[in-house]
Design an enzyme around this catalytic site. Structure first.
Site, PDB file in Angstrom:
ATOM      1  N   CYS A 118     -35.700  50.400   8.365  1.00 48.13           N
ATOM      2  CA  CYS A 118     -34.629  49.410   8.271  1.00 48.13           C
ATOM      3  C   CYS A 118     -33.380  50.022   7.667  1.00 48.13           C
ATOM      4  CB  CYS A 118     -35.075  48.215   7.438  1.00 48.13           C
ATOM      5  SG  CYS A 118     -33.766  47.029   7.167  1.00 48.13           S
ATOM      6  N   CYS A 157     -17.937  42.734  35.481  1.00 51.68           N
ATOM      7  CA  CYS A 157     -17.725  42.397  36.894  1.00 51.68           C
ATOM      8  C   CYS A 157     -18.458  41.116  37.283  1.00 51.68           C
ATOM      9  CB  CYS A 157     -18.113  43.560  37.798  1.00 51.68           C
ATOM     10  SG  CYS A 157     -19.875  43.843  37.883  1.00 51.68           S
ATOM     11  N   GLY A 200     -25.042  26.628   2.239  1.00 51.56           N
ATOM     12  CA  GLY A 200     -25.153  25.765   3.415  1.00 51.56           C
ATOM     13  C   GLY A 200     -25.513  24.352   3.006  1.00 51.56           C
ATOM     14  N   ILE A 229     -30.693  21.793   6.856  1.00 50.18           N
ATOM     15  CA  ILE A 229     -31.666  22.286   5.883  1.00 50.18           C
ATOM     16  C   ILE A 229     -31.097  22.149   4.475  1.00 50.18           C
ATOM     17  CG2 ILE A 229     -33.065  24.261   5.170  1.00 50.18           C
ATOM     18  CD1 ILE A 229     -32.851  25.372   7.938  1.00 50.18           C
ATOM     19  N   GLY A 256     -25.797  21.837   5.355  1.00 46.75           N
ATOM     20  CA  GLY A 256     -26.038  21.173   6.633  1.00 46.75           C
ATOM     21  C   GLY A 256     -27.404  20.540   6.662  1.00 46.75           C
TER      22      GLY A 256
END
Lengths: 457, 642
Positions: B452, B177, B28, B32, B30
């Site tokens: 987990c 719906c 990444g 950070i 971006g």
């Protein structure tokens, strides 16, 4: 606008405008420290474009910081008109040469010269002063606010509503509520505002208690007792549960009113007419006017309606009917207040007055008087130990050369400084936008444990 | 260099050499990522490799300080590396691509690094990298921000909690719906306009999985049992084909037909379903169709110049203006479709955004819902998360500093006996809120959650195999091999986790003779092996097997099983199993559950909740067998559609 889209979503275009038009003053002994650079980087990215970077001449500065030119602010310019740089560097010999009144916020970064430090400790300014110092794996940040700092929080997530059900003079509401027959409409369709209204007046009439004096627990109790509801045994309808949960909204919020008057006392000595300084005293001026509006004897002004009607479980038609009544009242209250202000001054823009009037319960003022000498008397928990060491180092660096007892004290770490500069910029945003509560009033960061503690000094 | 001297002071000469030879993977570039890159360079890590799939956008410039105006549209990773080279003495390498692409980034590529830093903006990628870190036993520094808030979480596989040990907030979902018949919030209309209308008109995808029966024959759940309403929804969908044809035909004179169908005829039909409006328990508000008069009026204005208000994106336009804009923008999109063939909704593609917003607003108007400005709608439609430079700077600082302790390089705070649970994670507390008593919470890391499904319920290993062997290895051969090596019985079930495709189980052996290659198992596939057969209430633990195809090998017989032990564990009861194992492939049998429309989750917030086990729910890949998965969630019985 597109460039700042992601932050405008936090503080709106008004907040952004305040940032862009703000004047920031950074005072330091060394403009090349990591902390100064990181802080400048953060400010410039936010779109702030009037920054005076002031170096106070100090022959004693032991320059052990390392210059890392990762960000050259000389080339960063937020000004579109080509009219000067965003960052103006100034060198002053004596801090008294500066006209500090011109700034919105004053930031002291890594100041180590005692004369200037003492100057700021003793001075009483209208502007908030943020001061930070980092050393090794540690750092602190302190906020000093002598005059009340005004906050208007428009974050609707935390909107505090006021339903004004106790207002007997509000005829539109009264007439509407009276037209609702609980024997005809199913309880499950009623929005809680109606349930509360009915319960409140039923309680007041049957027990002969003044509307203003009904305690919350009694109202809650009555909610399950009073007739239209008690005929349905275990009621689990959402609207009924909401009525219990939001019962406090039916009552006059005396805590807020007391708090409001306390806020007013903070600024009692200030003459509203002197306050039309758009940089700093905007909010306070309005607040003062607002106060005088509420207590003005010739009018029967109650607090204007804050916001409008919150969302609730309800039949759509009933909800929309009531919402219309609240919207009308909110608009009318805003207009009345606006007219009142206009009679005194024309210097405050309409939208600002409207914002204020419709968010009155979200406003707050903030004062943080501080006394640095007290700091030494703090208890001896680990973070306060860090704080003491930091202050000792900052103030008496050259006088004492004792070895610190803290492990990380001489370990200059880039990330630590970057975190401190980030926090200082975060607090700067809060102070300039007037939308978020700043720290009260000292943060200590311990990089060894990634811990942050807050102290009031 | 002074910078080195500072780092040496902190870590010592010996550890500094370790830093200089460390290889960092930063995913990444971006908000950070920019900050982390700078911090990692200034710590003097030897090699930093940066991966990002994105190009630079104007709205990045308020925080991604390495980028400038003339970098817009360039690849983030490459631009970031160039921007920092002047102050870097680390070896820097950039990659342009999706980290989840197993061809570009196979597992052995990841194994070259010492630690991974996540600076991602979406849940699927975070989960994927978390899994990779679990396969490789490689430490991962996880982080994220949203507005004033942010967090870091160091993850040391098998010793501390993994990313999936705590439940993450999954995308918001709505019953069919509500979206199609009875909206009552702006977001409902936006989902309708974006996920339904826009896709049907402009995105070239066939409607096979629309409203008709699912391919496995099971009934779709509509969130209603009203036959009339279901019938109407189906009919409405088939009628959309007519609208598609108008769009493809590119006949601007017929845009009026689109308006009439969507905002008059469909609404009139909806009104005929009396149950929807008379049943007081539903509290639905009756819609009012748009008047033909306004539609005709606006149609005559379609070639006139734009009114100035179309420039004011933060104002809510009137219904007339919404309709006029809808007509104009439909025309623009129709023109584009002639050359582009298929248009995807993209919040930064203004044409698509304006179409979705105006369509949603007209629908809102019909249902008496408040209309929204383009600016406000964009946040809802694009799942935009506010982002500021300052939070990113704080979080990146915390993450880079913590990594020194994760790598156990901080000689002043050494970890005794590798006790990683002495480390802290950190959340900045809601700074935007009025609470100010805590700025940051920093709990110690927890041990892995025994429930987990990512890190505790399975053993993991990498199966290395040559291209040739993949073609000849039959499924039954693999099963035999697993059974011989790890002690499984022969009736294990094998699932391809990419699409939850069942390949074998105790009463399904049709595919035994197929080769792995024939079964579309390839480099990067992950097989889930579980043994149902129990002996004395004990069963072998389940396994996830990563298929690592060695493309360089010409060996016909290369196959290397991971050297791991698969322990016998106590059989879990059926009831608790629902909670803790991977979601099973089940047919939808529960009635009363609601079928839901999924919003895309490209930038959702990353809330951490310590209470509940994680539910697997964002496998969005196209599956061969479209199945309905039951989400293992103890509270809310919701069904997600693949």
């Amino acid at each position: 606008m597109e460039k700042f889209d992601r932050q405008i979503r936090l503080w709106g275009s008004k907040g952004q405008l305040l940032l862009e038009s703000s004047n920031i003053c950074i005072i330091t002994n060394n403009t090349q420290t990591i902390c100064v650079q990181e802080y400048l980087k953060n400010l410039l990215q936010l779109g702030i474009n009037n920054i005076d970077l002031i170096k106070v001449n100090n022959t004693n500065t032991a320059d052990d910081d390392i210059k890392i030119g990762f960000f050259d602010y000389h080339y960063e310019n937020n000004k579109n008109n080509g009219n000067g740089n965003s960052v103006n560097e100034l060198l002053v010999d004596n801090i008294n040469e500066l006209n500090l009144e011109n700034y919105n916020v004053i930031i002291l970064i890594d100041l180590i010269e005692i004369k200037t430090l003492n100057f700021f400790n003793n001075i009483k300014l209208n502007q908030p002063i943020l001061s930070c110092y980092s050393k090794g794996l540690y750092g602190y940040l302190h906020l000093k606010v002598n005059e009340p700092h005004f906050i208007i929080n428009k974050n609707l997530e935390f909107m505090k509503y006021d339903l004004k059900l106790y207002d007997e003079n509000w005829l539109e509401l009264k007439n509407y509520m009276d037209s609702i027959d609980l024997n005809i409409i199913e309880l499950s369709q009623l929005p809680y505002v109606i349930i509360l209204y009915k319960a409140l007046y039923d309680l007041s009439n049957s027990k002969k208690i003044e509307l203003n004096d009904i305690p919350l627990n009694q109202l809650k109790d009555h909610l399950s007792k009073f007739k239209p509801i008690s005929k349905i045994v275990s009621n689990t309808d959402m609207n009924y549960l909401e009525a219990k949960r939001f019962a406090h909204l039916a009552l006059r919020n005396k805590t807020f009113e007391t708090h409001f008057i306390e806020q007013m006392n903070l600024i009692e000595e200030i003459n509203p007419i002197d306050l039309f300084d758009p940089i700093n005293q905007y909010g306070l001026t309005i607040q003062k006017l607002f106060y005088s509006y509420c207590i003005s004897p010739e009018s029967e002004h109650d607090m204007p309606l804050s916001g409008t009607l919150p969302d609730m479980e309800s039949d759509n038609r009933l909800y929309n009917d009531i919402k219309t009544i609240y919207d009308k009242r909110s608009k009318r209250d805003s207009e009345n207040f606006n007219n009142y202000v206009k009679n005194i001054t024309h210097e405050i823009p309409d939208d600002f007055i409207d914002d204020f009037a419709s968010n009155i319960t979200q406003t707050d003022t903030f004062v943080s008087e501080s006394n640095f000498t007290k700091m030494i008397e703090l208890n001896t928990s680990y973070p306060t130990l860090i704080l003491k060491e930091l202050i000792g180092d900052q103030y008496y660096k050259n006088a004492t050369s004792k070895v610190s007892s803290l492990k990380g004290f001489n370990l200059n770490s880039y990330p630590t400084t970057s975190i401190i500069a980030g926090i200082v910029a975060q607090e700067t945003i809060k102070l300039i936008t007037h939308q978020f509560e700043p720290i009260d009033n000292t943060i200590v960061y311990d990089g060894l444990n990634n811990n942050i503690e807050i102290y009031k000094i | 260099m002074g910078r080195h001297a500072n780092v040496i002071k902190i870590v010592g000469e010996e550890n500094f050499q370790k830093i200089r030879t460390s290889k960092i993977l930063l995913i990444g570039a971006g908000g950070i990522g920019s900050e982390l890159l700078k911090d990692l360079i200034l710590i003097s890590f030897g090699e930093i490799h940066l991966v990002d799939l994105d190009t630079i956008d104007l709205s990045n410039l308020n925080r991604q300080f390495l980028f400038r105006h003339n970098d817009i549209k360039k690849a983030k990773s490459d631009t970031a590396i160039k921007a920092v080279s002047h102050f870097s003495d680390s070896k820097l390498v950039s990659f342009f691509g999706n980290i989840m692409n197993t061809e570009q980034f196979p597992i052995h590529w990841f194994s070259n690094y010492d630690i991974i830093f996540n600076a991602l903006d979406n849940l699927p990628a975070r989960r994927y990298v978390n899994k990779i870190s679990q396969f490789l036993g490689m430490p991962l520094m996880e982080s994220g921000t949203s507005g004033f808030d942010g967090y870091i979480q160091p993850i040391i596989p098998s010793l501390t909690e993994c990313f999936d040990c705590t439940k993450k907030e999954t995308p918001k979902t709505f019953p069919v719906c509500t979206i199609r018949s009875t909206p009552n919030q702006p977001i409902h209309c936006i989902v309708w306009a974006k996920n339904f209308l826009f896709n049907q008109l402009f995105t070239n995808q066939q409607t096979e999985n629309s409203d008709n029966e699912k391919s496995d024959g099971s009934e779709k759940d509509w969130g209603t049992t009203d036959e009339k309403e279901i019938e109407r929804i189906k009919q409405e969908t088939s009628e959309l084909v007519d609208l598609q044809n108008i769009v493809i035909e590119n006949n601007p004179n017929k845009i009026i037909n689109i308006l009439e169908k969507l905002f008059i005829n469909d609404i009139e039909k909806l009104l005929l379903i009396e149950n929807l409006w008379t049943n007081t328990n539903l509290n639905n508000k009756k819609p009012t169709p748009i008047s033909r008069k306004i539609i005709n009026q606006m149609t005559t204005k379609k070639d006139e110049q734009d009114p100035p208000i179309f420039k004011q994106l933060d104002k809510t336009w009137s219904i007339d203006e919404q309709i006029l804009k809808f007509i104009k923008i439909t025309q623009t999109l129709m023109n584009r479709l002639q050359t582009e063939k298929s248009i995807e909704f993209d919040k930064d593609d203004n044409d698509t955004l304006e179409f979705v917003v105006t369509a949603a607003n007209i629908r809102s108007y019909i249902f008496g819902i408040q209309m929204k400005s383009i600016f406000d709608s964009k946040q809802l439609a694009g799942n935009i998360i506010p982002a500021i430079a300052t939070t990113n700077a704080i979080i990146a600082g915390l993450s880079s500093l913590s990594s020194l302790r994760v790598l156990n390089l901080l000689k002043y705070a050494e970890l005794k006996d590798g006790k990683f649970t002495d480390l802290n994670m950190a959340f900045t507390s809601k700074a935007s809120n009025f609470s100010q008593d805590r700025y940051l919470t920093n709990p110690k890391l927890a041990t892995p959650s025994c429930k987990c499904s990512v890190c505790s319920m399975v053993v993991r290993g990498i199966l290395k195999v040559s291209t040739e062997k993949l073609k000849t290895l039959k499924l039954i051969d693999l099963i035999t091999l697993l059974s011989k090596t790890y002690g499984y019985t022969l009736s294990i079930s094998v699932i391809d986790t990419k699409d939850q495709r069942l390949l074998a189980d105790f009463d399904f052996d049709d595919l035994y003779e197929k080769s792995l290659h024939d079964l579309q198992i390839s480099d990067g596939s992950i097989l889930f092996i579980s043994d149902e057969e129990d002996e004395n209430d004990m069963v072998r633990k389940s396994m996830e097997l990563y298929i690592d195809v060695d493309k360089d090998s010409t060996a016909t017989n290369l196959i290397e099983l991971p050297k791991i032990d698969v322990p016998l564990i106590t059989v879990v009861t059926e009831a608790s199993k629902e909670d803790i194992t991977k979601p099973e492939i089940t047919k939808l049998t529960t009635s009363g559950d609601e079928a839901i429309v999924i919003l895309d989750d490209t930038e959702e917030p990353h809330h951490v909740d310590n209470k509940r086990p994680i539910s697997e729910s964002d496998d969005k890949n196209d599956s061969v067998h479209k199945k309905v998965k039951k989400v293992a969630d103890d509270d809310d019985d919701v069904i997600e559609l693949d």
